[in-house]
Design an enzyme around this catalytic site. Structure first.
Site, PDB file in Angstrom:
ATOM      1  N   ASN A  37      77.999  61.913  16.585  1.00 40.83           N
ATOM      2  CA  ASN A  37      79.033  60.923  16.206  1.00 40.83           C
ATOM      3  C   ASN A  37      79.571  61.175  14.726  1.00 40.83           C
ATOM      4  OD1 ASN A  37      80.431  58.562  16.413  1.00 40.83           O
ATOM      5  ND2 ASN A  37      78.456  57.342  16.208  1.00 40.83           N
ATOM      6  N   HIS A 122      71.260  44.892  23.919  1.00 42.18           N
ATOM      7  CA  HIS A 122      71.671  44.849  22.488  1.00 42.18           C
ATOM      8  C   HIS A 122      72.247  43.108  22.592  1.00 42.18           C
ATOM      9  CE1 HIS A 122      72.198  48.678  20.443  1.00 42.18           C
ATOM     10  NE2 HIS A 122      71.426  48.788  21.038  1.00 42.18           N
ATOM     11  N   ARG A 147      67.018  43.620  21.967  1.00 38.19           N
ATOM     12  CA  ARG A 147      67.232  43.735  20.489  1.00 38.19           C
ATOM     13  C   ARG A 147      68.458  42.587  19.852  1.00 38.19           C
ATOM     14  NH1 ARG A 147      70.364  48.593  17.166  1.00 38.19           N
ATOM     15  NH2 ARG A 147      72.195  47.303  16.975  1.00 38.19           N
ATOM     16  N   TYR A 159      76.395  45.963   9.850  1.00 33.65           N
ATOM     17  CA  TYR A 159      76.500  47.276  10.881  1.00 33.65           C
ATOM     18  C   TYR A 159      75.309  46.830  11.933  1.00 33.65           C
ATOM     19  CZ  TYR A 159      75.794  51.851  12.528  1.00 33.65           C
ATOM     20  OH  TYR A 159      76.016  52.811  13.769  1.00 33.65           O
ATOM     21  N   ASP A 210      66.679  45.950  14.598  1.00 38.01           N
ATOM     22  CA  ASP A 210      67.000  47.329  13.797  1.00 38.01           C
ATOM     23  C   ASP A 210      67.482  47.018  12.408  1.00 38.01           C
ATOM     24  OD1 ASP A 210      67.844  49.706  13.356  1.00 38.01           O
ATOM     25  OD2 ASP A 210      68.921  50.210  15.143  1.00 38.01           O
ATOM     26  N   HIS A 212      68.434  49.391  10.312  1.00 35.71           N
ATOM     27  CA  HIS A 212      69.199  50.420   9.912  1.00 35.71           C
ATOM     28  C   HIS A 212      68.847  51.158   8.526  1.00 35.71           C
ATOM     29  CE1 HIS A 212      71.793  48.430  13.391  1.00 35.71           C
ATOM     30  NE2 HIS A 212      71.629  49.868  13.533  1.00 35.71           N
ATOM     31  N   GLU A 236      62.618  48.379  13.913  1.00 32.23           N
ATOM     32  CA  GLU A 236      63.097  49.817  13.912  1.00 32.23           C
ATOM     33  C   GLU A 236      63.761  50.080  12.382  1.00 32.23           C
ATOM     34  OE1 GLU A 236      66.381  50.426  16.660  1.00 32.23           O
ATOM     35  OE2 GLU A 236      66.863  52.279  16.001  1.00 32.23           O
ATOM     36  N   GLU A 262      65.736  57.953  15.707  1.00 32.20           N
ATOM     37  CA  GLU A 262      67.234  58.181  16.085  1.00 32.20           C
ATOM     38  C   GLU A 262      67.783  59.373  15.248  1.00 32.20           C
ATOM     39  OE1 GLU A 262      68.984  54.379  16.383  1.00 32.20           O
ATOM     40  OE2 GLU A 262      70.265  54.953  14.523  1.00 32.20           O
ATOM     41  N   ARG A 283      61.712  57.363  18.324  1.00 32.45           N
ATOM     42  CA  ARG A 283      63.047  57.037  18.884  1.00 32.45           C
ATOM     43  C   ARG A 283      64.060  58.265  19.385  1.00 32.45           C
ATOM     44  NH1 ARG A 283      65.683  53.581  20.394  1.00 32.45           N
ATOM     45  NH2 ARG A 283      67.434  53.352  19.022  1.00 32.45           N
ATOM     46  N   ASP A 316      77.012  56.302  21.637  1.00 29.37           N
ATOM     47  CA  ASP A 316      77.664  57.716  21.091  1.00 29.37           C
ATOM     48  C   ASP A 316      76.913  58.926  21.603  1.00 29.37           C
ATOM     49  OD1 ASP A 316      76.337  55.839  18.844  1.00 29.37           O
ATOM     50  OD2 ASP A 316      75.659  57.982  18.851  1.00 29.37           O
ATOM     51  N   GLU A 339      66.333  52.522  25.397  1.00 29.16           N
ATOM     52  CA  GLU A 339      67.490  51.705  24.734  1.00 29.16           C
ATOM     53  C   GLU A 339      68.553  51.782  25.984  1.00 29.16           C
ATOM     54  OE1 GLU A 339      69.265  53.095  21.158  1.00 29.16           O
ATOM     55  OE2 GLU A 339      70.363  51.099  20.885  1.00 29.16           O
ATOM     56  N   TRP A 402      73.649  53.855   5.535  1.00 33.59           N
ATOM     57  CA  TRP A 402      74.309  52.902   6.408  1.00 33.59           C
ATOM     58  C   TRP A 402      73.409  52.081   7.345  1.00 33.59           C
ATOM     59  CZ3 TRP A 402      72.405  53.701  11.212  1.00 33.59           C
ATOM     60  CH2 TRP A 402      72.343  54.581  11.911  1.00 33.59           C
TER      61      TRP A 402
HETATM   62  C1  CS2 Z   1      71.742  52.172  16.386  1.00 32.73           C
HETATM   63  C2  CS2 Z   1      72.852  53.400  16.928  1.00 32.73           C
HETATM   64  O1  CS2 Z   1      71.164  52.154  18.699  1.00 32.73           O
HETATM   65  C3  CS2 Z   1      70.572  52.041  17.760  1.00 32.73           C
HETATM   66  O2  CS2 Z   1      69.760  51.913  17.437  1.00 32.73           O
HETATM   67  O3  CS2 Z   1      71.077  52.557  15.422  1.00 32.73           O
HETATM   68  O4  CS2 Z   1      73.844  52.203  17.372  1.00 32.73           O
HETATM   69  C4  CS2 Z   1      73.156  54.072  15.817  1.00 32.73           C
HETATM   70  O5  CS2 Z   1      73.639  53.526  14.654  1.00 32.73           O
HETATM   71  C5  CS2 Z   1      74.296  54.956  16.350  1.00 32.73           C
HETATM   72  O6  CS2 Z   1      73.793  56.143  17.394  1.00 32.73           O
HETATM   73  C6  CS2 Z   1      74.820  56.118  15.359  1.00 32.73           C
HETATM   74  O7  CS2 Z   1      75.648  56.861  15.616  1.00 32.73           O
HETATM   75 MG    MG Z   2      69.062  52.344  15.540  1.00 29.83          MG
END
Ligand code: CS2
Ligand code: MG
Length: 402
Positions: A37, A122, A147, A159, A210, A212, A236, A262, A283, A316, A339, A402
């Site tokens: 991404n 989500h 989530r 975000y 999450d 982040h 997460e 992730e 993850r 993504d 997920e 982020w």
């Molecule tokens: C997120 C994702 O799915 C998740 O848990 O953290 O949307 C992540 O931010 C994106 O894959 C970033 O490209």
């Molecule tokens: Mg995530």
């Protein structure tokens, strides 16, 4: 059997995807996802300019040797561009192996350990009420895990909270947008969301959140403690994990289960987290860390330390990654949760697939390989469009995670 050629396709059916197709002298081909991404073209070039010439003439059956050849042979190890490229080759070779033996990948890695794959969806909203209603819709649709992310008063854009309930797309076209952040506002507000969710829906549904990567370890420990009454399935990315030892601080203070991984681009990123039992769910999926070959290894290692998997399944990554993840999920003993976000109709048409969803569960299907195809002609109608994830600053202008 020999690899005769390989090609990279970049397309944007709703969002950008990079796809690798490997051809063989027996007419069988394999497909791999190479999407990173916001940095898509770097992986496309890495594959086309540096990897594909080395693949021609190799026997596609020797998956492990090809993986080692690309990883060790490069001298420069790891990094998201390199490892995403290696993943695409690895998954395409597993696809070829399955097609050649006429069996799904899950049969090549031990067969089925369960009948279906539990997923989480989500739910998000601008405020607690909207988020709670969204969670309710997932429960009605049969999901057993959801989530929940909510808008925070005083933070204009956050975000992970999408404007479109169905299709969540974190990247924006053009140059990166900027978001602002206050840890204090966030930490004070999030427990209120889960208080409302538990009083509305009781304790049967599994709830996830999450963070982040936006908290320091001690802040994450505080949040984990504050969320304990609401019995999360997992919290997460509570803190950035470059410093794996940071998770010791969180672990000492809270029984809220932790998930991370992730963004890991190597199984080494998870070594301390697993061997010290600092996390509960890993993850990583078969894309960012070098493909299915290393993911199998780290999952077996995790199994010895009571750590389960929770494959990243954001949109993504192309359906090729989801199809491969489902073959992995249904097979390994220590699967935890998958997920699941919906790809757009255009994406599903460009990547016809055999996996399917039914009331809270995904099924990988029984097609040989990973079971996901690629419609090149249709893909050509959706050219690449530059897009980036947003960047994040504190209110005083400091760049933040982020
Ligand atoms: C997120 C994702 O799915 C998740 O848990 O953290 O949307 C992540 O931010 C994106 O894959 C970033 O490209
Ligand atoms: Mg995530």
């Amino acid at each position: 059997m020999k690899i005769t050629d390989a090609k990279v396709f970049v397309c944007s059916p709703g969002r950008n995807f990079v796809t690798l197709k490997i051809y063989t002298d027996q007419g069988v081909h394999g497909l791999g996802d190479a999407t990173l991404n916001g940095r898509e073209l770097a992986v496309a070039s890495y594959l086309t300019d540096h990897v594909i010439p080395m693949l021609i003439g190799r026997d596609p059956a020797n998956i492990e040797d090809t993986w080692q050849y690309l990883y060790r042979g490069a001298y420069w190890r790891k990094g998201p561009v390199t490892m995403t490229a290696i993943s695409a080759v690895d998954v395409a070779l597993w696809d070829i192996k399955g097609k050649t033996l006429n069996t799904p990948i899950y049969n090549l890695i031990g067969g089925k350990s369960r009948t279906k794959v539990t997923v989480y969806g989500h739910a998000n909203g601008r405020d607690i009420k909207e988020t709670a209603e969204a969670v309710g819709r997932f429960i009605e649709a049969g999901y057993v895990a959801v989530r929940a992310q909510t808008g925070i008063p005083g933070i204009p854009a956050i975000y992970g909270v999408s404007k479109d309930e169905k299709f969540y797309e974190p990247a924006h076209k053009g140059l990166p947008t900027e978001e602002s952040w206050s840890t204090e506002k966030y930490m004070n507000f999030v427990p209120k969301l889960f208080d409302e969710l538990r009083s509305r829906y009781g304790t049967d549904v599994n709830l996830l959140h999450d963070a982040h990567h936006r908290l320091t370890p001690i802040q994450a420990a505080r949040l984990g403690k504050d969320l304990e009454p609401y019995r999360l399935f997992w919290l997460e990315d509570a803190t950035p994990a470059e410093l794996q030892e940071g998770f010791r601080i969180i672990r000492q203070h809270t029984t809220t289960p932790l998930a991370v991984g992730e963004i890991f681009d190597s199984v080494w990123d998870a070594k301390t987290l697993i061997s010290e039992q600092l996390i509960d769910y890993l993850r990583m999926e078969p894309l960012r860390g070098g493909g299915l070959t290393p993911l199998k290894k780290i999952a077996s290692f995790a199994d010895m330390f009571h750590v389960q998997t929770g494959c990243h399944g954001a949109t993504d990554m192309s359906p090729i990654t989801l199809g491969t993840s489902l073959n992995f999920d249904i097979s390994i003993p220590n699967f935890g949760l998958q997920e699941y976000m919906w790809h757009t109709k255009e994406t599903d048409e460009v990547f016809p697939h055999h996996y399917y969803f039914e009331r809270g569960f995904l099924y990988p299907g029984d097609a040989p390989g990973h079971g996901v195809d690629f419609d090149e002609k249709l893909a050509a109608k959706f050219p690449y469009e530059r897009a980036y994830l947003p960047v994040n600053r504190k209110f005083d202008g400091t760049m933040w995670n982020w």
